[in-house]
Design a protein around this motif. Structure first.
Motif, PDB file in Angstrom:
ATOM      1  N   CYS A 161       0.844  -1.202   0.000  1.00  0.00           N
ATOM      2  CA  CYS A 161       0.000   0.000   0.000  1.00  0.00           C
ATOM      3  C   CYS A 161       0.875   1.247   0.000  1.00  0.00           C
ATOM      4  O   CYS A 161       2.040   1.231   0.404  1.00  0.00           O
ATOM      5  CB  CYS A 161      -0.903   0.032   1.231  1.00  0.00           C
ATOM      6  SG  CYS A 161      -2.064  -1.337   1.302  1.00  0.00           S
ATOM      7  N   SER A 162       0.287   2.337  -0.418  1.00  0.00           N
ATOM      8  CA  SER A 162       0.915   3.648  -0.230  1.00  0.00           C
ATOM      9  C   SER A 162       0.272   4.299   0.988  1.00  0.00           C
ATOM     10  O   SER A 162      -0.919   4.121   1.236  1.00  0.00           O
ATOM     11  CB  SER A 162       0.722   4.531  -1.470  1.00  0.00           C
ATOM     12  OG  SER A 162      -0.662   4.756  -1.728  1.00  0.00           O
ATOM     13  N   TYR A 163       1.064   5.038   1.751  1.00  0.00           N
ATOM     14  CA  TYR A 163       0.552   5.640   2.977  1.00  0.00           C
ATOM     15  C   TYR A 163       1.008   7.088   3.073  1.00  0.00           C
ATOM     16  O   TYR A 163       1.978   7.512   2.436  1.00  0.00           O
ATOM     17  CB  TYR A 163       1.035   4.865   4.210  1.00  0.00           C
ATOM     18  CG  TYR A 163       2.520   4.981   4.471  1.00  0.00           C
ATOM     19  CD1 TYR A 163       3.021   5.947   5.339  1.00  0.00           C
ATOM     20  CD2 TYR A 163       3.426   4.144   3.833  1.00  0.00           C
ATOM     21  CE1 TYR A 163       4.383   6.070   5.560  1.00  0.00           C
ATOM     22  CE2 TYR A 163       4.781   4.258   4.055  1.00  0.00           C
ATOM     23  CZ  TYR A 163       5.251   5.223   4.916  1.00  0.00           C
ATOM     24  OH  TYR A 163       6.603   5.349   5.142  1.00  0.00           O
ATOM     25  N   LYS A 164       0.274   7.852   3.894  1.00  0.00           N
ATOM     26  CA  LYS A 164       0.593   9.271   4.097  1.00  0.00           C
ATOM     27  C   LYS A 164       0.247   9.621   5.535  1.00  0.00           C
ATOM     28  O   LYS A 164      -0.842   9.308   6.007  1.00  0.00           O
ATOM     29  CB  LYS A 164      -0.205  10.135   3.113  1.00  0.00           C
ATOM     30  CG  LYS A 164       0.022  11.631   3.281  1.00  0.00           C
ATOM     31  CD  LYS A 164      -0.665  12.401   2.162  1.00  0.00           C
ATOM     32  CE  LYS A 164      -2.168  12.201   2.181  1.00  0.00           C
ATOM     33  NZ  LYS A 164      -2.854  13.002   1.152  1.00  0.00           N
ATOM     34  N   ILE A 165       1.195  10.246   6.222  1.00  0.00           N
ATOM     35  CA  ILE A 165       0.998  10.702   7.596  1.00  0.00           C
ATOM     36  C   ILE A 165       1.290  12.196   7.627  1.00  0.00           C
ATOM     37  O   ILE A 165       2.418  12.623   7.371  1.00  0.00           O
ATOM     38  CB  ILE A 165       1.904   9.953   8.582  1.00  0.00           C
ATOM     39  CG1 ILE A 165       1.626   8.452   8.524  1.00  0.00           C
ATOM     40  CG2 ILE A 165       1.695  10.475  10.001  1.00  0.00           C
ATOM     41  CD1 ILE A 165       2.576   7.620   9.354  1.00  0.00           C
ATOM     42  N   VAL A 166       0.258  12.980   7.929  1.00  0.00           N
ATOM     43  CA  VAL A 166       0.385  14.441   7.953  1.00  0.00           C
ATOM     44  C   VAL A 166      -0.052  14.931   9.324  1.00  0.00           C
ATOM     45  O   VAL A 166      -1.126  14.565   9.806  1.00  0.00           O
ATOM     46  CB  VAL A 166      -0.477  15.104   6.853  1.00  0.00           C
ATOM     47  CG1 VAL A 166      -0.323  16.621   6.913  1.00  0.00           C
ATOM     48  CG2 VAL A 166      -0.077  14.582   5.485  1.00  0.00           C
ATOM     49  N   SER A 167       0.786  15.753   9.971  1.00  0.00           N
ATOM     50  CA  SER A 167       0.445  16.306  11.276  1.00  0.00           C
ATOM     51  C   SER A 167       0.951  17.736  11.362  1.00  0.00           C
ATOM     52  O   SER A 167       2.073  18.034  10.965  1.00  0.00           O
ATOM     53  CB  SER A 167       1.071  15.465  12.393  1.00  0.00           C
ATOM     54  OG  SER A 167       0.640  15.932  13.658  1.00  0.00           O
ATOM     55  N   VAL A 168       0.081  18.613  11.851  1.00  0.00           N
ATOM     56  CA  VAL A 168       0.418  20.027  12.028  1.00  0.00           C
ATOM     57  C   VAL A 168       0.212  20.376  13.491  1.00  0.00           C
ATOM     58  O   VAL A 168      -0.879  20.151  14.031  1.00  0.00           O
ATOM     59  CB  VAL A 168      -0.465  20.931  11.143  1.00  0.00           C
ATOM     60  CG1 VAL A 168      -0.118  22.398  11.370  1.00  0.00           C
ATOM     61  CG2 VAL A 168      -0.299  20.560   9.673  1.00  0.00           C
ATOM     62  N   PRO A 169       1.247  20.867  14.177  1.00  0.00           N
ATOM     63  CA  PRO A 169       1.076  21.228  15.593  1.00  0.00           C
ATOM     64  C   PRO A 169      -0.083  22.199  15.792  1.00  0.00           C
ATOM     65  O   PRO A 169      -0.188  23.217  15.120  1.00  0.00           O
ATOM     66  CB  PRO A 169       2.422  21.880  15.948  1.00  0.00           C
ATOM     67  CG  PRO A 169       3.394  21.261  14.993  1.00  0.00           C
ATOM     68  CD  PRO A 169       2.636  21.065  13.714  1.00  0.00           C
ATOM     69  N   GLY A 170      -0.985  21.833  16.699  1.00  0.00           N
ATOM     70  CA  GLY A 170      -2.145  22.661  16.990  1.00  0.00           C
ATOM     71  C   GLY A 170      -3.326  22.437  16.070  1.00  0.00           C
ATOM     72  O   GLY A 170      -4.408  22.980  16.315  1.00  0.00           O
ATOM     73  N   GLU A 171      -3.160  21.648  14.996  1.00  0.00           N
ATOM     74  CA  GLU A 171      -4.242  21.446  14.037  1.00  0.00           C
ATOM     75  C   GLU A 171      -4.775  20.010  14.028  1.00  0.00           C
ATOM     76  O   GLU A 171      -5.951  19.785  13.846  1.00  0.00           O
ATOM     77  CB  GLU A 171      -3.757  21.807  12.620  1.00  0.00           C
ATOM     78  CG  GLU A 171      -3.357  23.266  12.454  1.00  0.00           C
ATOM     79  CD  GLU A 171      -4.540  24.207  12.592  1.00  0.00           C
ATOM     80  OE1 GLU A 171      -5.671  23.782  12.306  1.00  0.00           O
ATOM     81  OE2 GLU A 171      -4.331  25.371  12.982  1.00  0.00           O
TER      82      GLU A 171
END
Length: 361
Positions: free
Chosen positions: A314-324
């Motif tokens: 699989c292809s995966y994506k992890i996105v995280s923004v501090p406070g969001e």
């Protein structure tokens, strides 16, 4: 920059040679009498020879800029296509792609799809072989869970009990019990979340007789009765292999576990849908978020998610923004068999391209 200068110098020498050749043809051998006007005749205080060389230099510069721009444009286009090759839903829609590049992209995509399906097949075989070791794994998982419960939740509950003991020994007139009780409440709540996050790791047993959609639905409905935040979900039945269901369920567990432990979110959204022959699992929260490069608190869980996604192709994506907040998304190609019609179409395209190239040559 070096390639630009090389082109410019090469063009300058080429145009200078051409200018010299034409001058030699029309004026003959370079003598003072025949070629002298090139040095003596002036326009705006510049001799004709200097004007010729300036013109050649400007022309070389302009053509070099144009060639560099075209080269960059082609490189950018090729880079974009190469990056898209790893996507399971890759399609070549551009008609202005050269035959050579189109042929190479189709062959590369065929190779990637073959490797992906081979990896999925190996994962399925591994999952079937591991069925014999389920009981040992269950025992090992329970032992690990017992150790984690002792090291984390038990310590927090012990701290809560000590604080409660201190409250009972205080006099009512001091007025110090309220903040202490608030602190106790926070510790107990955190302990409960920690307990539920750790207990999530025992849930793959529920998939033995259920589909992934049923297992996720049961998991969320159970969590909704115990957690302090809202969980919205949209789950569709998707036909997946046993290994894919197990790994996707584990990925969902890991993401929800990280949310319970670290996110401090008030809303969580889980999606399991199928679009364009691609299954999509997405877990999103509005919590504190973190810097993926710097924050190590969830690195172990993120590494597990990445490893499980890669293991089933699989292809995966992890996105995280501090406070969001944080988004974890996994895409899995649907079906384990190669679409024969699509495969034949791709092969015919390659054959057709080869014939056209041979005819062109």
């Amino acid at each position: 920059m070096i390639s630009f200068l090389f082109r410019m110098v090469t063009l300058f020498l080429l145009f200078s040679s051409i200018a010299f050749g034409f001058t030699y043809i029309f004026l003959g051998s370079p003598t003072d009498e025949d070629w002298g006007f090139l040095f003596k005749t002036e326009f705006d205080e510049l001799p004709v020879l200097a004007i010729i060389f300036i013109t050649i230099a400007v022309l070389s510069f302009v053509i070099s800029m144009w060639m560099s721009s075209v080269a960059r444009s082609r490189e950018t286009s090729a880079t974009r296509y190469v990056k898209q090759l790893v996507e399971p839903d890759f399609t070549l829609k551009k008609k202005n792609v050269s035959f050579t590049l189109k042929k190479a992209l189709i062959q590369a995509n065929d190779l990637i799809e073959t490797q992906r399906k081979s990896l999925q097949r190996m994962t399925n075989e591994k999952a079937e072989a591991n069925d014999k070791l389920i009981q040992e794994r269950i025992i090992a998982e329970r032992q690990r869970l017992a150790r984690e419960l002792h090291d984390s939740v038990s310590q927090q509950l012990f701290a809560a009990s000590m604080l409660l003991s201190a409250v009972t020994e205080q006099e009512d007139a001091l007025g110090t019990s309220k903040p202490t009780l608030q602190q106790v409440e926070k510790i107990v709540q955190q302990a409960q979340l920690e307990m539920r996050a750790l207990l999530l790791h025992l849930r793959p047993i529920a998939l033995r007789n259920n589909t992934l959609a049923q297992g996720l639905t049961d998991l969320i409905q159970e969590l909704q009765q115990k957690v302090y935040f809202n969980i919205d979900y949209r789950i569709e039945e998707i036909e997946l292999s046993k290994a894919e269901e197990d790994h996707l369920f584990r990925i969902a567990q890991e993401a929800l576990s990280n949310t319970l432990r670290h996110a401090k979110a008030s809303e969580v959204e889980l999606l399991l849908i199928a679009r364009d022959n691609v299954g999509i699992l997405r877990i999103q929260d509005n919590g504190e978020g973190f810097n993926i490069e710097d924050d190590k608190s969830t690195s172990y869980g993120l590494r597990n998610i990445a490893e499980r996604a890669v293991e089933i192709g699989c292809s995966y994506k992890i996105v995280s923004v501090p406070g969001e907040g944080t988004i974890v998304e996994v895409k899995v190609p649907l079906g384990n068999k190669v679409d024969e019609a699509a495969s034949l179409s791709k092969r015919s395209d390659v054959v057709e391209l080869e014939k056209k190239e041979e005819a062109t040559e």
